[in-house]
Design a protein around this motif. Structure first.
Motif, PDB file in Angstrom:
ATOM      1  N   ALA A 162      37.900  75.227  31.084  1.00  0.00           N
ATOM      2  CA  ALA A 162      36.608  75.523  30.448  1.00  0.00           C
ATOM      3  C   ALA A 162      35.600  74.443  30.801  1.00  0.00           C
ATOM      4  O   ALA A 162      35.961  73.302  31.112  1.00  0.00           O
ATOM      5  CB  ALA A 162      36.773  75.614  28.931  1.00  0.00           C
ATOM      6  N   ALA A 163      34.324  74.832  30.749  1.00  0.00           N
ATOM      7  CA  ALA A 163      33.234  73.869  30.942  1.00  0.00           C
ATOM      8  C   ALA A 163      32.169  74.119  29.876  1.00  0.00           C
ATOM      9  O   ALA A 163      31.943  75.261  29.466  1.00  0.00           O
ATOM     10  CB  ALA A 163      32.632  73.996  32.338  1.00  0.00           C
ATOM     11  N   VAL A 164      31.530  73.037  29.436  1.00  0.00           N
ATOM     12  CA  VAL A 164      30.537  73.109  28.366  1.00  0.00           C
ATOM     13  C   VAL A 164      29.186  72.623  28.905  1.00  0.00           C
ATOM     14  O   VAL A 164      29.109  71.536  29.494  1.00  0.00           O
ATOM     15  CB  VAL A 164      30.960  72.249  27.156  1.00  0.00           C
ATOM     16  CG1 VAL A 164      30.018  72.484  25.981  1.00  0.00           C
ATOM     17  CG2 VAL A 164      32.404  72.541  26.754  1.00  0.00           C
ATOM     18  N   PHE A 165      28.135  73.425  28.680  1.00  0.00           N
ATOM     19  CA  PHE A 165      26.812  73.127  29.222  1.00  0.00           C
ATOM     20  C   PHE A 165      25.799  72.962  28.092  1.00  0.00           C
ATOM     21  O   PHE A 165      25.871  73.647  27.073  1.00  0.00           O
ATOM     22  CB  PHE A 165      26.371  74.226  30.182  1.00  0.00           C
ATOM     23  CG  PHE A 165      27.220  74.285  31.431  1.00  0.00           C
ATOM     24  CD1 PHE A 165      26.902  73.503  32.519  1.00  0.00           C
ATOM     25  CD2 PHE A 165      28.341  75.100  31.479  1.00  0.00           C
ATOM     26  CE1 PHE A 165      27.690  73.535  33.660  1.00  0.00           C
ATOM     27  CE2 PHE A 165      29.140  75.134  32.616  1.00  0.00           C
ATOM     28  CZ  PHE A 165      28.810  74.345  33.714  1.00  0.00           C
ATOM     29  N   PHE A 166      24.800  72.074  28.329  1.00  0.00           N
ATOM     30  CA  PHE A 166      23.888  71.669  27.274  1.00  0.00           C
ATOM     31  C   PHE A 166      22.421  71.909  27.596  1.00  0.00           C
ATOM     32  O   PHE A 166      21.565  71.699  26.736  1.00  0.00           O
ATOM     33  CB  PHE A 166      24.110  70.187  26.951  1.00  0.00           C
ATOM     34  CG  PHE A 166      25.500  69.888  26.466  1.00  0.00           C
ATOM     35  CD1 PHE A 166      25.804  69.945  25.113  1.00  0.00           C
ATOM     36  CD2 PHE A 166      26.522  69.594  27.360  1.00  0.00           C
ATOM     37  CE1 PHE A 166      27.086  69.694  24.654  1.00  0.00           C
ATOM     38  CE2 PHE A 166      27.810  69.337  26.918  1.00  0.00           C
ATOM     39  CZ  PHE A 166      28.096  69.393  25.564  1.00  0.00           C
ATOM     40  N   SER A 167      22.095  72.320  28.813  1.00  0.00           N
ATOM     41  CA  SER A 167      20.696  72.555  29.178  1.00  0.00           C
ATOM     42  C   SER A 167      20.636  73.389  30.445  1.00  0.00           C
ATOM     43  O   SER A 167      21.576  73.368  31.252  1.00  0.00           O
ATOM     44  CB  SER A 167      19.970  71.225  29.412  1.00  0.00           C
ATOM     45  OG  SER A 167      20.467  70.592  30.585  1.00  0.00           O
ATOM     46  N   PRO A 168      19.531  74.115  30.649  1.00  0.00           N
ATOM     47  CA  PRO A 168      19.374  74.862  31.904  1.00  0.00           C
ATOM     48  C   PRO A 168      19.417  73.947  33.140  1.00  0.00           C
ATOM     49  O   PRO A 168      20.018  74.315  34.154  1.00  0.00           O
ATOM     50  CB  PRO A 168      18.001  75.514  31.746  1.00  0.00           C
ATOM     51  CG  PRO A 168      17.809  75.656  30.272  1.00  0.00           C
ATOM     52  CD  PRO A 168      18.444  74.421  29.695  1.00  0.00           C
ATOM     53  N   SER A 169      18.817  72.757  33.059  1.00  0.00           N
ATOM     54  CA  SER A 169      18.849  71.853  34.209  1.00  0.00           C
ATOM     55  C   SER A 169      20.262  71.364  34.486  1.00  0.00           C
ATOM     56  O   SER A 169      20.646  71.169  35.647  1.00  0.00           O
ATOM     57  CB  SER A 169      17.903  70.664  33.984  1.00  0.00           C
ATOM     58  OG  SER A 169      18.196  69.990  32.778  1.00  0.00           O
ATOM     59  N   GLY A 170      21.062  71.192  33.436  1.00  0.00           N
ATOM     60  CA  GLY A 170      22.462  70.819  33.610  1.00  0.00           C
ATOM     61  C   GLY A 170      23.253  71.912  34.311  1.00  0.00           C
ATOM     62  O   GLY A 170      24.113  71.636  35.157  1.00  0.00           O
ATOM     63  N   VAL A 171      22.966  73.165  33.974  1.00  0.00           N
ATOM     64  CA  VAL A 171      23.604  74.303  34.641  1.00  0.00           C
ATOM     65  C   VAL A 171      23.259  74.299  36.129  1.00  0.00           C
ATOM     66  O   VAL A 171      24.132  74.416  36.998  1.00  0.00           O
ATOM     67  CB  VAL A 171      23.170  75.640  33.994  1.00  0.00           C
ATOM     68  CG1 VAL A 171      23.678  76.825  34.828  1.00  0.00           C
ATOM     69  CG2 VAL A 171      23.663  75.739  32.560  1.00  0.00           C
ATOM     70  N   ARG A 172      21.987  74.160  36.439  1.00  0.00           N
ATOM     71  CA  ARG A 172      21.550  74.174  37.844  1.00  0.00           C
ATOM     72  C   ARG A 172      22.187  73.039  38.633  1.00  0.00           C
ATOM     73  O   ARG A 172      22.616  73.216  39.786  1.00  0.00           O
ATOM     74  CB  ARG A 172      20.023  74.095  37.932  1.00  0.00           C
ATOM     75  CG  ARG A 172      19.301  75.341  37.453  1.00  0.00           C
ATOM     76  CD  ARG A 172      17.826  75.285  37.814  1.00  0.00           C
ATOM     77  NE  ARG A 172      17.136  74.204  37.141  1.00  0.00           N
ATOM     78  CZ  ARG A 172      16.562  74.298  35.947  1.00  0.00           C
ATOM     79  NH1 ARG A 172      16.600  75.449  35.290  1.00  0.00           N
ATOM     80  NH2 ARG A 172      15.934  73.271  35.403  1.00  0.00           N
ATOM     81  N   SER A 173      22.226  71.855  38.017  1.00  0.00           N
ATOM     82  CA  SER A 173      22.795  70.694  38.691  1.00  0.00           C
ATOM     83  C   SER A 173      24.269  70.910  39.020  1.00  0.00           C
ATOM     84  O   SER A 173      24.727  70.589  40.120  1.00  0.00           O
ATOM     85  CB  SER A 173      22.633  69.451  37.806  1.00  0.00           C
ATOM     86  OG  SER A 173      23.234  68.320  38.399  1.00  0.00           O
ATOM     87  N   PHE A 174      25.010  71.458  38.075  1.00  0.00           N
ATOM     88  CA  PHE A 174      26.437  71.717  38.292  1.00  0.00           C
ATOM     89  C   PHE A 174      26.653  72.835  39.309  1.00  0.00           C
ATOM     90  O   PHE A 174      27.466  72.718  40.230  1.00  0.00           O
ATOM     91  CB  PHE A 174      27.102  72.094  36.956  1.00  0.00           C
ATOM     92  CG  PHE A 174      28.578  72.361  37.064  1.00  0.00           C
ATOM     93  CD1 PHE A 174      29.495  71.343  36.904  1.00  0.00           C
ATOM     94  CD2 PHE A 174      29.056  73.647  37.325  1.00  0.00           C
ATOM     95  CE1 PHE A 174      30.872  71.595  37.010  1.00  0.00           C
ATOM     96  CE2 PHE A 174      30.408  73.901  37.436  1.00  0.00           C
ATOM     97  CZ  PHE A 174      31.315  72.875  37.274  1.00  0.00           C
ATOM     98  N   ALA A 175      25.914  73.914  39.153  1.00  0.00           N
ATOM     99  CA  ALA A 175      26.170  75.119  39.950  1.00  0.00           C
ATOM    100  C   ALA A 175      25.792  74.952  41.414  1.00  0.00           C
ATOM    101  O   ALA A 175      26.284  75.697  42.270  1.00  0.00           O
ATOM    102  CB  ALA A 175      25.411  76.302  39.352  1.00  0.00           C
ATOM    103  N   ARG A 176      24.952  73.987  41.712  1.00  0.00           N
ATOM    104  CA  ARG A 176      24.527  73.815  43.105  1.00  0.00           C
ATOM    105  C   ARG A 176      25.704  73.496  44.026  1.00  0.00           C
ATOM    106  O   ARG A 176      25.735  73.909  45.184  1.00  0.00           O
ATOM    107  CB  ARG A 176      23.472  72.710  43.192  1.00  0.00           C
ATOM    108  CG  ARG A 176      22.945  72.525  44.612  1.00  0.00           C
ATOM    109  CD  ARG A 176      21.753  71.610  44.656  1.00  0.00           C
ATOM    110  NE  ARG A 176      21.246  71.497  46.022  1.00  0.00           N
ATOM    111  CZ  ARG A 176      20.217  70.759  46.375  1.00  0.00           C
ATOM    112  NH1 ARG A 176      19.560  70.083  45.449  1.00  0.00           N
ATOM    113  NH2 ARG A 176      19.836  70.691  47.627  1.00  0.00           N
TER     114      ARG A 176
END
Length: 227
Positions: A162-176
């Protein structure tokens, strides 16, 4: 169960909330830095904060709101999320209204605060809900960028359940540079979940409130459902 948190959280808090048998790693995926600007007069403005970083940077820039509600030109303070509210409290200020996300704040302002004029103190990657919707209703609104958010884009080689995300920018940073597939995805609030949906078809578990307490409750419920 092995969980990745995409921000640093005290391991003793994670163990207390989720139990000793949960393995958890924390990796920062974004970093923020205040932008120093000259403070200006806030007279006649209502103030909006949509993040704790916005509050921190606001006071680092030595702004001085007038919260004396008996005064003619006091500053009403609107904020998004309990974390933002707590940061304001640390600096000795209360809030006129706390909403759970920018969308609900926008609807509240449009419905009840048409005649106020607003300054929104935020980061360079703040979502555009308020500056899109409020001017359409002839509500005076200005965004003041007082911190920068940088997406770090780390490569995560470890495999997690599992992964836990806290902001849209955090999602983008990880998903890149990493896949979101074959993991349970936990999100702190609907805005972050909306960003996750741009990158995956996996189910997303969204906390009811934008708080750590709410996200931990959500993870505990999911863990119990697996037993």
């Amino acid at each position: 169960m092995k969980i990745l948190f995409t921000k640093n959280i005290d391991q003793t808090i994670i163990s207390k909330e989720l139990g000793e048998d949960i393995l958890a790693d924390c990796v920062e995926v974004i970093k923020t830095k205040p932008i120093m600007i000259s403070p200006f007069d806030l007279k006649n403005y209502s103030l909006i904060f949509t993040s704790a970083n916005g509050v921190i940077s606001f006071f680092k820039n030595r702004f001085k709101p007038n919260e004396n509600f008996t005064a003619k030109n006091y500053n009403k303070i609107y904020c998004v999320g309990e974390k933002t509210k707590r940061e304001l409290r640390k600096h000795g200020f209360g809030t006129f209204k706390v909403l759970k996300n920018a969308e609900t704040l926008s609807r509240f302002i449009i419905g009840k605060c048409q005649h106020e004029q607003f300054l929104h103190f935020c980061g360079n990657l703040a979502i555009n809900v308020l500056d899109k919707e409020l001017p359409l209703q002839n509500i005076k609104y200005k965004k003041v960028t007082i911190y920068n958010t940088e997406e770090i884009n780390p490569v995560i080689d470890e495999k997690y359940h599992a992964a836990v995300f806290f902001s849209p920018s955090g999602v983008r940073s990880f998903a890149r540079r990493n896949s979101l597939e074959d993991m349970k995805l936990f999100s702190i609030g609907e805005t972050t979940s909306g960003e996750l949906r741009n990158y995956t078809q996996e189910d997303i578990f969204t906390s009811e409130e934008n708080t750590l307490t709410s996200i931990f409750e959500l993870i505990r419920r999911e863990i119990r459902s697996r037993i």
